[in-house]
Design a protein around this motif. Structure first.
Motif, PDB file in Angstrom:
ATOM      1  N   ILE A 167      13.783   7.196  -9.987  1.00 18.50           N
ATOM      2  CA  ILE A 167      12.523   7.619  -9.963  1.00 18.50           C
ATOM      3  C   ILE A 167      11.544   6.774 -10.615  1.00 18.50           C
ATOM      4  CG2 ILE A 167      11.496   9.706 -10.570  1.00 18.50           C
ATOM      5  CD1 ILE A 167      14.184  11.230  -9.859  1.00 18.50           C
ATOM      6  N   ILE A 168      11.958   6.432 -12.006  1.00 19.18           N
ATOM      7  CA  ILE A 168      11.081   5.763 -12.866  1.00 19.18           C
ATOM      8  C   ILE A 168      10.718   4.354 -12.200  1.00 19.18           C
ATOM      9  CG2 ILE A 168      11.140   4.036 -15.091  1.00 19.18           C
ATOM     10  CD1 ILE A 168      12.808   6.398 -16.234  1.00 19.18           C
ATOM     11  N   GLN A 169      11.428   3.835 -11.432  1.00 22.46           N
ATOM     12  CA  GLN A 169      11.205   2.589 -10.685  1.00 22.46           C
ATOM     13  C   GLN A 169      10.230   2.660  -9.746  1.00 22.46           C
ATOM     14  OE1 GLN A 169      14.308   0.002  -9.123  1.00 22.46           O
ATOM     15  NE2 GLN A 169      15.434   0.247 -11.220  1.00 22.46           N
ATOM     16  N   ILE A 170      10.492   3.977  -8.820  1.00 22.85           N
ATOM     17  CA  ILE A 170       9.506   4.199  -7.578  1.00 22.85           C
ATOM     18  C   ILE A 170       7.993   4.676  -8.218  1.00 22.85           C
ATOM     19  CG2 ILE A 170       9.045   5.930  -5.757  1.00 22.85           C
ATOM     20  CD1 ILE A 170      12.194   6.245  -5.642  1.00 22.85           C
ATOM     21  N   GLU A 171       8.154   5.664  -9.394  1.00 20.66           N
ATOM     22  CA  GLU A 171       6.621   5.944  -9.954  1.00 20.66           C
ATOM     23  C   GLU A 171       6.150   4.635 -10.794  1.00 20.66           C
ATOM     24  OE1 GLU A 171       7.365   9.156 -12.580  1.00 20.66           O
ATOM     25  OE2 GLU A 171       7.617  10.541 -11.186  1.00 20.66           O
ATOM     26  N   GLN A 172       6.656   3.655 -10.961  1.00 24.42           N
ATOM     27  CA  GLN A 172       5.967   2.440 -11.374  1.00 24.42           C
ATOM     28  C   GLN A 172       5.740   1.398 -10.462  1.00 24.42           C
ATOM     29  OE1 GLN A 172       8.493   1.260 -14.690  1.00 24.42           O
ATOM     30  NE2 GLN A 172       7.777   2.881 -16.107  1.00 24.42           N
ATOM     31  N   ALA A 173       6.100   1.989  -9.097  1.00 22.46           N
ATOM     32  CA  ALA A 173       5.732   0.932  -7.857  1.00 22.46           C
ATOM     33  C   ALA A 173       6.669  -0.285  -8.017  1.00 22.46           C
ATOM     34  CB  ALA A 173       4.532   0.657  -7.699  1.00 22.46           C
ATOM     35  N   GLU A 225       0.734  -1.475   0.162  1.00 20.31           N
ATOM     36  CA  GLU A 225      -0.165   0.066   0.225  1.00 20.31           C
ATOM     37  C   GLU A 225       0.796   1.296  -0.170  1.00 20.31           C
ATOM     38  OE1 GLU A 225      -3.018   1.636   3.268  1.00 20.31           O
ATOM     39  OE2 GLU A 225      -3.949  -0.156   2.135  1.00 20.31           O
ATOM     40  N   LEU A 226       1.830   1.116   0.838  1.00 22.56           N
ATOM     41  CA  LEU A 226       2.728   2.412   0.690  1.00 22.56           C
ATOM     42  C   LEU A 226       3.665   2.537  -0.485  1.00 22.56           C
ATOM     43  CD1 LEU A 226       4.425   2.246   4.378  1.00 22.56           C
ATOM     44  CD2 LEU A 226       2.843   4.081   3.309  1.00 22.56           C
ATOM     45  N   THR A 227       4.208   1.308  -1.115  1.00 24.71           N
ATOM     46  CA  THR A 227       4.887   1.482  -2.342  1.00 24.71           C
ATOM     47  C   THR A 227       3.781   2.088  -3.633  1.00 24.71           C
ATOM     48  OG1 THR A 227       5.819  -0.241  -1.671  1.00 24.71           O
ATOM     49  CG2 THR A 227       5.995  -0.021  -4.071  1.00 24.71           C
ATOM     50  N   GLN A 228       2.442   1.709  -3.343  1.00 22.27           N
ATOM     51  CA  GLN A 228       1.518   2.157  -4.591  1.00 22.27           C
ATOM     52  C   GLN A 228       1.422   3.755  -4.208  1.00 22.27           C
ATOM     53  OE1 GLN A 228       0.034   0.671  -7.130  1.00 22.27           O
ATOM     54  NE2 GLN A 228       1.353  -1.263  -6.857  1.00 22.27           N
ATOM     55  N   ALA A 229       1.156   4.016  -2.869  1.00 20.71           N
ATOM     56  CA  ALA A 229       0.993   5.515  -2.455  1.00 20.71           C
ATOM     57  C   ALA A 229       2.167   6.516  -2.958  1.00 20.71           C
ATOM     58  CB  ALA A 229       0.429   5.587  -1.113  1.00 20.71           C
ATOM     59  N   ALA A 244       4.331   5.733  -5.428  1.00 21.89           N
ATOM     60  CA  ALA A 244       4.368   5.878  -6.793  1.00 21.89           C
ATOM     61  C   ALA A 244       3.366   6.813  -7.459  1.00 21.89           C
ATOM     62  CB  ALA A 244       3.910   4.583  -7.505  1.00 21.89           C
ATOM     63  N   ARG A 245       2.138   6.865  -7.059  1.00 25.03           N
ATOM     64  CA  ARG A 245       1.169   7.858  -7.166  1.00 25.03           C
ATOM     65  C   ARG A 245       1.347   9.248  -7.004  1.00 25.03           C
ATOM     66  NH1 ARG A 245      -2.336   4.931  -4.964  1.00 25.03           N
ATOM     67  NH2 ARG A 245      -2.484   6.044  -2.922  1.00 25.03           N
ATOM     68  N   ASN A 246       2.018   9.314  -5.605  1.00 21.93           N
ATOM     69  CA  ASN A 246       2.252  10.673  -5.070  1.00 21.93           C
ATOM     70  C   ASN A 246       3.563  11.396  -5.557  1.00 21.93           C
ATOM     71  OD1 ASN A 246      -0.295  10.766  -3.465  1.00 21.93           O
ATOM     72  ND2 ASN A 246       0.851   9.793  -1.693  1.00 21.93           N
ATOM     73  N   LEU A 295       4.224  12.035   0.738  1.00 22.80           N
ATOM     74  CA  LEU A 295       4.440  11.223  -0.431  1.00 22.80           C
ATOM     75  C   LEU A 295       4.044   9.802  -0.199  1.00 22.80           C
ATOM     76  CD1 LEU A 295       8.200  11.934  -1.594  1.00 22.80           C
ATOM     77  CD2 LEU A 295       5.892  12.495  -2.890  1.00 22.80           C
ATOM     78  N   LEU A 296       3.790   9.459   1.199  1.00 26.18           N
ATOM     79  CA  LEU A 296       3.270   8.148   1.645  1.00 26.18           C
ATOM     80  C   LEU A 296       1.973   8.039   1.863  1.00 26.18           C
ATOM     81  CD1 LEU A 296       6.118   7.161   3.920  1.00 26.18           C
ATOM     82  CD2 LEU A 296       6.150   6.471   1.314  1.00 26.18           C
TER      83      LEU A 296
END
Length: 197
Positions: free
Chosen positions: A40-46, A6-10, A12-14, A69-70
């Motif tokens: 940054i790309i990896q984070i934004e793609q979760a 859930e935190l990883t998805q949040a 990425a989205r935020n 961010l979270l």
């Protein structure tokens, strides 16, 4: 979905949302934060769960709190954080830990943390953007604070404030646990202007 997912998805989205709102390209945010474009790309793609240091650098570069961010469920007016509900952001094998309790971006990012350091343990922080200010209140034990190579002892019941744009570290050199509450005020970031401005 687990809390970590859930935190990883949040995140990425935020991250994608705030990067867009600030008008930063991937390369622009990477340069500003000192984080690789690929990360940054990896984070934004979760696809990855970044370290606390990377998350702090991104939040600082965007001018938002880590909480923003979270945050997966932003509440508008009142937010109560019950004991144990802070987001654990750092821990050590010795049992030391730091949890983000609250954060807000309405008047420039402000964060509230709680730290516990076991005897002999500590953690360091990279310099934050100019104008970042930290206030610490020690509630148990004694904090050894290092700011740009200078050491300060802060006993239980004592407090300290400092400009956090220099390297700094928190240590517990005492015989028992050290606990403190920390508030961090980060200056707002202006959105990127049009190219060439």
């Amino acid at each position: 979905m687990s809390d970590l997912e859930e935190l990883t998805q949040a995140l990425a989205r935020n991250l994608k949302r705030w990067r867009g709102e600030r008008g930063f390209t991937l390369d622009g945010l990477a340069a500003r934060a000192g984080v690789s474009r690929g990360m940054i790309i990896q984070i934004e793609q979760a696809r990855t769960n970044p370290s606390v240091g990377t998350t702090v650098k991104l939040a600082d570069a965007l001018g938002v709190s880590i909480t923003t961010l979270l945050d997966h469920d932003r509440t508008p007016q009142v937010r109560v954080v019950l004991p144990g509900q802070g987001v654990r952001m750092w821990s050590s094998p010795a049992g030391s830990a730091a949890s983000m309790l609250l954060g807000d971006d309405r008047r420039g990012p402000v964060e509230m943390w709680i730290y516990r350091l076991e005897p002999g343990d500590g953690t360091a922080s990279d310099p934050h953007p100019a104008g970042t200010f930290e206030m610490l209140h020690v509630t148990e034990g004694e904090l050894t604070l290092d700011v740009d190579g200078e050491r300060y002892a802060v006993p239980a019941g004592g407090a300290v404030s400092f400009e956090a744009n220099l390297p700094h570290a928190y240590r517990n050199d005492g015989p028992g646990p050290m606990e403190m509450t920390m508030a961090v005020s980060i200056p707002p970031v202006r959105p990127a202007g049009p190219p060439g401005v």
